[in-house]
Design an enzyme around this catalytic site. Structure first.
Site, PDB file in Angstrom:
ATOM      1  N   GLU A 333     -16.846  14.242  30.424  1.00  0.00           N
ATOM      2  CA  GLU A 333     -15.897  15.293  30.050  1.00  0.00           C
ATOM      3  C   GLU A 333     -14.617  15.241  30.890  1.00  0.00           C
ATOM      4  O   GLU A 333     -14.317  16.168  31.629  1.00  0.00           O
ATOM      5  CB  GLU A 333     -16.570  16.665  30.239  1.00  0.00           C
ATOM      6  CG  GLU A 333     -17.872  16.811  29.488  1.00  0.00           C
ATOM      7  CD  GLU A 333     -18.610  18.105  29.801  1.00  0.00           C
ATOM      8  OE1 GLU A 333     -19.347  18.575  28.925  1.00  0.00           O
ATOM      9  OE2 GLU A 333     -18.453  18.651  30.912  1.00  0.00           O
ATOM     10  N   PRO A 334     -13.861  14.164  30.789  1.00  0.00           N
ATOM     11  CA  PRO A 334     -12.622  14.105  31.578  1.00  0.00           C
ATOM     12  C   PRO A 334     -11.565  15.059  31.031  1.00  0.00           C
ATOM     13  O   PRO A 334     -11.373  15.148  29.822  1.00  0.00           O
ATOM     14  CB  PRO A 334     -12.165  12.644  31.417  1.00  0.00           C
ATOM     15  CG  PRO A 334     -12.767  12.191  30.118  1.00  0.00           C
ATOM     16  CD  PRO A 334     -14.046  12.970  29.940  1.00  0.00           C
ATOM     17  N   GLY A 335     -10.922  15.784  31.918  1.00  0.00           N
ATOM     18  CA  GLY A 335      -9.811  16.652  31.532  1.00  0.00           C
ATOM     19  C   GLY A 335      -8.543  16.149  32.170  1.00  0.00           C
ATOM     20  O   GLY A 335      -7.743  15.455  31.546  1.00  0.00           O
ATOM     21  N   ARG A 336      -8.391  16.438  33.473  1.00  0.00           N
ATOM     22  CA  ARG A 336      -7.137  16.092  34.163  1.00  0.00           C
ATOM     23  C   ARG A 336      -6.836  14.597  34.109  1.00  0.00           C
ATOM     24  O   ARG A 336      -5.668  14.215  34.103  1.00  0.00           O
ATOM     25  CB  ARG A 336      -7.170  16.576  35.609  1.00  0.00           C
ATOM     26  CG  ARG A 336      -7.584  15.556  36.650  1.00  0.00           C
ATOM     27  CD  ARG A 336      -7.672  16.141  38.023  1.00  0.00           C
ATOM     28  NE  ARG A 336      -8.523  17.316  38.020  1.00  0.00           N
ATOM     29  CZ  ARG A 336      -8.268  18.422  38.690  1.00  0.00           C
ATOM     30  NH1 ARG A 336      -7.193  18.512  39.438  1.00  0.00           N
ATOM     31  NH2 ARG A 336      -9.102  19.437  38.633  1.00  0.00           N
ATOM     32  N   CYS A 408       8.737  36.293  43.584  1.00  0.00           N
ATOM     33  CA  CYS A 408       8.804  37.138  44.775  1.00  0.00           C
ATOM     34  C   CYS A 408       7.552  36.989  45.627  1.00  0.00           C
ATOM     35  O   CYS A 408       6.814  37.949  45.835  1.00  0.00           O
ATOM     36  CB  CYS A 408       8.997  38.585  44.364  1.00  0.00           C
ATOM     37  SG  CYS A 408      10.519  38.804  43.463  1.00  0.00           S
TER      38      CYS A 408
HETATM   39  C1  LIG Z   1     -13.415  21.694  34.436  1.00  0.00           C
HETATM   40  C2  LIG Z   1     -14.511  20.992  33.766  1.00  0.00           C
HETATM   41  C3  LIG Z   1     -14.319  19.691  33.292  1.00  0.00           C
HETATM   42  C4  LIG Z   1     -13.048  18.914  33.487  1.00  0.00           C
HETATM   43  O1  LIG Z   1     -12.717  18.723  34.818  1.00  0.00           O
HETATM   44  P1  LIG Z   1     -11.511  17.715  35.181  1.00  0.00           P
HETATM   45  O2  LIG Z   1     -11.396  17.787  36.661  1.00  0.00           O
HETATM   46  O3  LIG Z   1     -10.295  18.253  34.501  1.00  0.00           O
HETATM   47  O4  LIG Z   1     -11.881  16.383  34.661  1.00  0.00           O
HETATM   48  C5  LIG Z   1     -15.357  19.086  32.614  1.00  0.00           C
HETATM   49  N1  LIG Z   1     -16.538  19.736  32.415  1.00  0.00           N
HETATM   50  C6  LIG Z   1     -16.756  20.982  32.858  1.00  0.00           C
HETATM   51  C7  LIG Z   1     -18.041  21.637  32.597  1.00  0.00           C
HETATM   52  C8  LIG Z   1     -15.753  21.654  33.547  1.00  0.00           C
HETATM   53  O5  LIG Z   1     -15.987  22.886  34.007  1.00  0.00           O
END
Ligand SMILES: *Cc1c(COP(=O)(O)O)cnc(C)c1O
Length: 485
Positions: A333-336, A408
């Site tokens: 589950e890659p996001g960033r 601020c």
């Molecule tokens: C936040 C999260 C991700 C993604 O994390 P990244 O650091 O953006 O890759 C994947 N799986 C779960 C369950 C998360 O909470």
């Protein structure tokens, strides 16, 4: 030391106020390829470009602050994860599903990119689920996470027919089962377990008991009996309204190597083997979550997707061999790692102020027209970023600078430490790279500042050029929900 002499000394050796990791740039125009994807460059006039379009033209058209994404970079990074993991796990006879973590940056347009590149999407609320569905993601390719999902969110997910709900507590297992029965459907579920591995950047910590709100622990209680994770497997197995697909874990964020993932995989696979033995439960899937790190500054050194995939495949294969089980279908589950480097934020410089901090050491404060409302990460996590002059080439040497916002709060920092040209002036366009993840997503209206627009730049495909994918907020938007006066 005179101010001029101090200035000269700082140009040669760096400012004593600078952190040890920050080097004095030889070339203020350079774009570190570890931080900036190849889609960002400089034109002949020395201006930063995104997909060949000058940053100052984008600001001229849409104003600043402005979030700019290279759609090419986003799609390429998505494909790199998809292909690297598929290729690394194919020799083990295992397939891999990549779920893009929508919480890092999700709009309907982004959902389309993710869908077209063959990735699935992770959502963590009813709102994210709504965006994924509106963006046309097939429901079976959507997952729903969360440690406190509401009944309404679960019903919405079940009615839409989403691919999996990642259950997070024994109470939720009960609730999902009851709601599924009420709708006459079978809910596909994964159990989120806490494997006692926390990873962040270069280190990971292995513990037995976890002190956090997410998941079900693998550790057995002190008075004996089954671990919460094993109880969850038993509860799911016993409920015919639940189709337990497998186990899930997520060990942290901004992780640079595969060690922590490997240990988590070992522990979770051991639980799967125990579940098979105790309850005859076959768990065909393993989800190892996200958290793959990126470079925000020169201090970060992430590994390419291919290297992580190969290392992880080796560890999962070894763990499965030791347990005598098959290598399961893997999900990540890659996001960033997909969204982060694909985006940057453009600001316009306003006030400049040089502050004498200690004898012989001064810091220049560079105020920009955004701040913690468009990038909360420095305030929230002490996150570091870097910045470059984007609208023109530098005409003077480097000066240690702190880029701050207009809010601020004295903690309203965008870039804590960066060398920027001495000739930086009000009206210059500044670019902060790697803001594609958790910046727009965490943006706020603090100080009643409207949220900036989002622009995507594409060089390939049917719609090359720059286009608005989320318009900026207006004063009317800000006042739309205010019911007074
Ligand atoms: C936040 C999260 C991700 C993604 O994390 P990244 O650091 O953006 O890759 C994947 N799986 C779960 C369950 C998360 O909470």
């Amino acid at each position: 030391m005179s101010a001029a002499a101090a200035g000269d000394a700082q140009r040669r050796t760096g400012n004593p106020l600078a952190p040890a990791w920050l080097s004095v740039p030889q070339d203020l125009a350079a774009l570190d390829p570890a931080i900036w994807p190849e889609d960002f460059g400089r034109d002949a006039a020395g201006r930063l470009t995104v997909g060949g379009i000058p940053a100052d033209e984008l600001v001229g058209r849409w104003g600043s602050p402005l979030y700019v994404y290279s759609e090419d970079a986003f799609r390429r990074r998505a494909r790199q994860f998809r292909d690297a993991f598929a290729e690394a796990f194919a020799p083990l006879g295992a397939e891999v599903s990549v779920y893009y973590a929508g919480k890092s940056f999700l709009t309907t347009e982004v959902v389309r990119w993710v869908r077209e590149e063959g990735l699935n999407v992770d959502t963590a609320s009813g709102g994210e689920l709504a965006v994924a569905l509106r963006g046309g993601m097939p429901p079976e390719r959507i997952a729903l996470h969360g440690n406190n999902k509401s009944a309404a969110e679960i019903v919405r997910a079940l009615e839409a027919g989403i691919g999996r709900i990642v259950v997070d507590s024994l109470a939720e297992i009960e609730l999902v089962g009851r709601l599924a029965r009420g709708l006459g459907v079978v809910a596909p579920v994964m159990i989120r377990v806490t494997p006692g591995v926390h990873a962040s950047t270069h280190e990971f910590i292995a513990t037995a008991h976890e002190d956090q709100k997410f998941g079900l622990s693998l550790a057995a209680p002190e008075d004996g009996g089954d671990s919460p994770a094993l109880q969850a497997v038993a509860a799911c197995t016993a409920d015919p309204a639940l189709d337990l697909r497998g186990l899930h874990c997520h060990i942290g964020s901004q992780i640079f190597d595969a060690e922590g993932f490997g240990l988590a995989a070992e522990r979770v696979l051991a639980l799967a083997a125990e579940a098979a033995e105790r309850f005859g439960t076959e768990l065909p899937e393993l989800d190892l979550g996200g958290g793959y790190g990126i470079a925000y500054t020169e201090a970060d050194d992430p590994r390419p997707a291919r290297e992580i995939a190969e290392s992880l495949a080796g560890k999962v294969a070894a763990a499965a061999r030791a347990l005598g089980t098959a290598v399961p279908h893997l999900s990540i589950e890659p996001g960033r790692a997909i969204s982060g480097p694909s985006g940057c934020t453009l600001y316009t410089v306003g006030t400049l102020k040089t502050v004498a901090v200690e004898p012989g050491a001064q810091r220049r404060y560079v105020s920009v027209d955004g701040g913690m409302s468009d990038n909360a990460r420095p305030v929230l996590y002490g996150a570091d970023y870097t910045a470059v002059l984007a609208g023109r080439p530098a005409a003077a040497g480097p000066v240690l600078s702190r880029v701050v916002g207009k809010h601020c709060e004295s903690g309203d920092v965008v870039v804590r430490d960066v060398y920027l040209p001495e000739d930086l002036a009000a009206g210059d366009v500044l670019a902060v790279p790697a803001t594609g993840a958790y910046c727009w997503a965490l943006s706020s209206n603090y100080n009643w500042v409207p949220r900036p627009p989002v622009v995507a730049v594409r060089t390939e495909g049917e719609q090359p050029g720059a286009r608005l994918i989320v318009r900026g907020e207006t004063e009317d938007d800000l006042l739309a929900r205010d019911l007074g006066a």
